[in-house]
Design a protein around this motif. Structure first.
Motif, PDB file in Angstrom:
ATOM      1  N   VAL A   1      10.048  10.414  22.955  1.00 53.61           N
ATOM      2  CA  VAL A   1      10.291  10.665  21.538  1.00 53.61           C
ATOM      3  C   VAL A   1       9.064  10.228  20.747  1.00 53.61           C
ATOM      4  N   PRO A   2       8.476  11.130  19.927  1.00 51.75           N
ATOM      5  CA  PRO A   2       7.320  10.722  19.128  1.00 51.75           C
ATOM      6  C   PRO A   2       7.718   9.774  18.006  1.00 51.75           C
ATOM      7  N   VAL A   3       6.889   8.774  17.790  1.00 49.87           N
ATOM      8  CA  VAL A   3       7.103   7.791  16.733  1.00 49.87           C
ATOM      9  C   VAL A   3       5.760   7.570  16.043  1.00 49.87           C
ATOM     10  N   THR A   4       5.727   7.747  14.731  1.00 50.90           N
ATOM     11  CA  THR A   4       4.514   7.522  13.963  1.00 50.90           C
ATOM     12  C   THR A   4       4.636   6.189  13.243  1.00 50.90           C
ATOM     13  N   ILE A   5       3.636   5.321  13.410  1.00 50.92           N
ATOM     14  CA  ILE A   5       3.699   4.013  12.770  1.00 50.92           C
ATOM     15  C   ILE A   5       2.492   3.814  11.860  1.00 50.92           C
ATOM     16  N   ALA A   6       2.686   2.979  10.844  1.00 52.99           N
ATOM     17  CA  ALA A   6       1.602   2.548   9.966  1.00 52.99           C
ATOM     18  C   ALA A   6       1.770   1.062   9.746  1.00 52.99           C
ATOM     19  N   ARG A   7       0.656   0.362   9.664  1.00 54.22           N
ATOM     20  CA  ARG A   7       0.705  -1.088   9.479  1.00 54.22           C
ATOM     21  C   ARG A   7      -0.592  -1.560   8.848  1.00 54.22           C
ATOM     22  N   ARG A   8      -0.527  -2.705   8.263  1.00 55.90           N
ATOM     23  CA  ARG A   8      -1.746  -3.386   7.849  1.00 55.90           C
ATOM     24  C   ARG A   8      -2.392  -3.965   9.102  1.00 55.90           C
ATOM     25  N   ARG A   9      -3.704  -3.835   9.221  1.00 53.73           N
ATOM     26  CA  ARG A   9      -4.365  -4.262  10.457  1.00 53.73           C
ATOM     27  C   ARG A   9      -4.128  -5.740  10.756  1.00 53.73           C
ATOM     28  N   SER A  10      -3.903  -6.526   9.712  1.00 57.75           N
ATOM     29  CA  SER A  10      -3.682  -7.958   9.903  1.00 57.75           C
ATOM     30  C   SER A  10      -2.221  -8.310  10.123  1.00 57.75           C
ATOM     31  N   ALA A  11      -1.341  -7.319  10.157  1.00 58.60           N
ATOM     32  CA  ALA A  11       0.091  -7.591  10.304  1.00 58.60           C
ATOM     33  C   ALA A  11       0.384  -8.191  11.674  1.00 58.60           C
ATOM     34  N   PRO A  12       1.378  -9.069  11.756  1.00 57.07           N
ATOM     35  CA  PRO A  12       1.709  -9.679  13.052  1.00 57.07           C
ATOM     36  C   PRO A  12       2.313  -8.655  14.006  1.00 57.07           C
ATOM     37  N   ALA A  13       2.080  -8.862  15.278  1.00 53.08           N
ATOM     38  CA  ALA A  13       2.686  -8.020  16.319  1.00 53.08           C
ATOM     39  C   ALA A  13       3.066  -8.926  17.494  1.00 53.08           C
ATOM     40  N   PRO A  14       4.339  -9.000  17.833  1.00 48.70           N
ATOM     41  CA  PRO A  14       5.449  -8.311  17.169  1.00 48.70           C
ATOM     42  C   PRO A  14       5.731  -8.875  15.777  1.00 48.70           C
ATOM     43  N   GLY A  15       6.288  -8.032  14.942  1.00 47.73           N
ATOM     44  CA  GLY A  15       6.585  -8.434  13.582  1.00 47.73           C
ATOM     45  C   GLY A  15       7.709  -7.605  13.011  1.00 47.73           C
ATOM     46  N   PRO A  16       7.983  -7.760  11.723  1.00 46.83           N
ATOM     47  CA  PRO A  16       9.066  -6.995  11.094  1.00 46.83           C
ATOM     48  C   PRO A  16       8.726  -5.512  11.023  1.00 46.83           C
TER      49      PRO A  16
END
Length: 690
Positions: free
Chosen positions: A440-455
């Motif tokens: 299943v394709p999933v497109t994500i966007a995030r701030r580069r500094s965002a935590p991973a894993p995160g909300p």
């Protein structure tokens, strides 16, 4: 995890459920007891009491969210650059554009001569909206004489239009006739003397096409065509070369077109392009060398065909590469502009007239998950082929391709103000496995500094073959700035991977859509993107089914949910053909009145019917009292029953008086409403500090 939302609402007592009144419903799924059947009546005092109680409850929540929501709204406003203008589009001897002025809610429309000269006012939406809490411009049509004007407006969200016919001279529209009610489709003949428009029936289905002679009394309008089959909606249009006016009847899987002379549409009765064939779905246009159409038979993928005349056989234009899916086309002066999908992304290409398919030119090859879409030429004599590129982290940009020189030029780009550095954000596409092994394709966007894993906030729809393609949103930047990753789950039932992807998630296979969403959520955790304790889901309209059913199946997996104008009482609605849209929707959801399989399957996934005891996450629901697509009573019943089966449930509903299905039309109201939603999501995904 104890969240900021927990802390903000800890002393807000859960609002009790309204008194139930059991109502027995019998059908192929067996006997069901609906405790809130009476909420269908807006005039019932108990309904009014619940609406009042819901508003009190939501006001208390909004007060707690206000500091964050106010900051978000201020940030949104600071990033919207004003004034702002659209890219001008040529039509005849004028170029048309719109302009947003600072602190105004609606755009102002202008035109300027192609040959040069002063700009002229066409229509100021702000003036037309004066005195209306809700105003939507549903169409602005200017005849080939460049003076006859038809304006379609909706002033209450009911989607029943008032057509205002007038004459534009020196920036002033002199209003002549008004037609009410009308549907969304209307078109003028080439001589600007005849208006074709659709008229809704008692279920608000565009069921007939009428002709209005400009300057005559609308009561003398002539019935041109009527569609008795309630599965079909009617629409009208005009071919790109202005040779024909068209009437289209379309259901979810079958269509039929009629042709009329574009100069004198009443000279002869509408001529069918072809007999109606069950399972044949097509769209057509006419250009220099005949008719072109994209066609699907029996739910197969669309293919491109041409014919010089409807009486002659169709010839396939074979131009697709392996795995490529045809979405649409546009006839231009120098060839065909073609819209296709590759690996779930929209792309644009161009094929010159007379050239073999091998000479098709790809106009954009995105390096990241993005959307490239044709934005259309209004005039066949225009040399440009215009298309737009956009992604979750890149603003919309309009490009012009010149076939004569094979050059592409940037013409316009959405501006973003404030302190935004777009390099701080990133987007990518994942392919996550469902439980049947399909990716299943999933497109994500995030701030580069965002935590991973995160909300993570996951958005899902999955219906009507509608693709949720990546687009840019200034308001969404506030979500990303809070360290929250945004993800679009392109679940089956949508159109991201063609007709087969759509077909795999509708009718008796609808549960597949819900399972895909749950599998995507699990995949985001497995990929180290999502913190399993900080996942929210959001869905609107038919996406309310997807989100609501996922909540029923695994409420413990979510920290919060947002259901906007959600279609959640689907089994009851699909069993009532007297409601607007029900009959036309049977080809999407199935007819529980005639099929045991559909009735039993729908009973398993219907969000309202499957609410159960247990702990649900905090839920925010919205509805509009003028919504004709999803009746206000569906979200209202959903909230009432959830509170009934779970007295401690933290569920709130925002009830809007002046809105329909599409939400507020004033942009400041839209910013305010979105800021409230984002504040709710952020609070639900942020750990408490005390």
């Amino acid at each position: 995890m104890r969240t900021m939302l927990d802390a903000l609402t800890r002393d807000l007592a859960p609002l009790g459920a309204p008194d139930p009144e059991p109502h027995t419903l019998r059908g192929r799924a067996g006997t069901r007891i609906d405790p809130y059947w009476y909420l269908r009546s807006i005039d019932d005092p108990r309904t009014q009491h619940m609406i009042a109680s819901a508003r009190t409850s939501f006001a208390a929540l909004a007060e707690r969210l206000a500091p964050a929501a106010t900051r978000i709204e201020a940030t949104i406003r600071s990033r919207v650059v004003e004034p702002d203008e659209s890219y001008p589009v040529r039509r005849g001897s004028w170029r048309y554009l719109s302009r947003i002025e600072p602190d105004l809610d609606y755009p102002v429309h202008y035109r300027e001569p192609v040959a040069g000269g002063p700009r002229e006012l066409v229509l100021d939406e702000n003036a037309w909206a004066d005195g209306h809490a809700y105003f939507a411009l549903a169409g602005l049509l200017i005849g080939d004489d460049e003076h006859t004007v038809v304006v379609g407006v909706d002033t209450d969200g009911s989607e029943q239009l008032r057509l205002v016919v007038g004459r534009l001279e020196a920036g002033i529209i002199t209003r002549a006739e008004e037609i009410f009610p009308a549907g969304y489709g209307f078109v003028l003949s080439n001589d600007s003397r005849t208006l074709l428009y659709t008229r809704p029936d008692e279920t608000l289905r565009p069921a007939s096409v009428w002709a209005h002679r400009i300057g005559s009394d609308p009561s003398d309008d002539i019935l041109v065509l009527e569609e008795p089959d309630a599965h079909y909606f009617l629409d009208v249009g005009r071919t790109k070369d202005r040779a024909f006016l068209t009437i289209q009847a379309e259901s979810k899987r079958t269509s039929q077109w009629w042709l009329l002379d574009a100069t004198d549409p009443l000279a002869t009765p509408p001529r069918p392009f072809a007999p109606r064939e069950e399972g044949r779905l097509y769209q057509l246009d006419h250009g220099p060398d005949g008719f072109y159409l994209i066609e699907s038979r029996d739910d197969a993928e669309f293919r491109l065909f041409r014919t010089a005349d409807p009486e002659q056989p169709l010839t396939e234009v074979d131009l697709l590469e392996d795995g490529e899916i045809l979405e649409g086309f546009e006839i231009t002066r120098h060839g065909l502009a073609i819209q296709t999908r590759r690996r779930a992304s929209l792309v644009v290409s161009f094929l010159p007239w007379g050239a073999p398919a091998s000479e098709r030119r790809l106009l954009v090859d995105p390096e990241q998950p993005s959307t490239a879409a044709l934005v259309g030429n209004l005039d066949l004599d225009d040399d440009e082929v215009r298309f737009e590129t956009v992604s979750l982290v890149e603003p919309a940009t309009i490009w012009s391709y010149m076939p004569t020189t094979e050059t592409t030029t940037q013409r316009w780009r959405q501006r973003v103000g404030g302190d935004v550095d777009l390099d701080d954000y990133e987007t990518r596409r994942l392919w996550l496995p469902a439980d049947d092994g399909v990716l299943v394709p999933v497109t994500i966007a995030r701030r580069r500094s965002a935590p991973a894993p995160g909300p993570v906030l996951v958005y899902a729809y999955g219906a009507y073959e509608e693709a949720i393609d990546p687009t840019f949103s200034i308001s969404r930047l506030s979500l990303l700035d809070a360290g929250i990753t945004f993800a679009i789950a392109h679940v089956r039932g949508g159109g991201e991977l063609g007709r087969s992807w759509y077909d795999a998630g509708r009718l008796e296979r609808k549960e597949r859509t819900v399972r895909d969403l749950l599998d995507v959520v699990a995949g985001l955790v497995a990929e180290g993107i999502a913190d399993p304790s900080a996942i929210a889901i959001r869905g609107a309209s038919a996406g309310g089914i997807t989100v609501g059913a996922a909540l029923n199946r695994a409420p413990e997996r979510f920290a919060a949910a947002v259901l906007e104008v959600p279609f959640v009482d689907c089994l009851t609605t699909m069993s009532d053909p007297s409601l607007p849209l029900t009959v036309t929707e049977w080809e999407e959801w199935g007819n529980p009145l005639e099929s045991d399989v559909i009735a039993e399957t729908m009973a398993r996934w219907s969000p309202y019917d499957n609410l159960h005891e247990g702990t649900y996450p905090p839920i925010l629901v919205t509805t509009g009292l003028n919504d004709v697509r999803v009746g206000f009573f569906e979200p209202l019943k959903y909230v009432a029953k959830l509170r009934l089966v779970n007295p401690e449930a933290r569920v709130w509903i925002r009830v809007d008086d002046e809105q329909g299905h599409l939400g507020p039309t004033k942009r400041k109201d839209a910013w305010h409403d979105e800021a409230q939603v984002l504040a709710f999501v952020q609070a639900a995904l942020t750990p408490a500090t005390d």
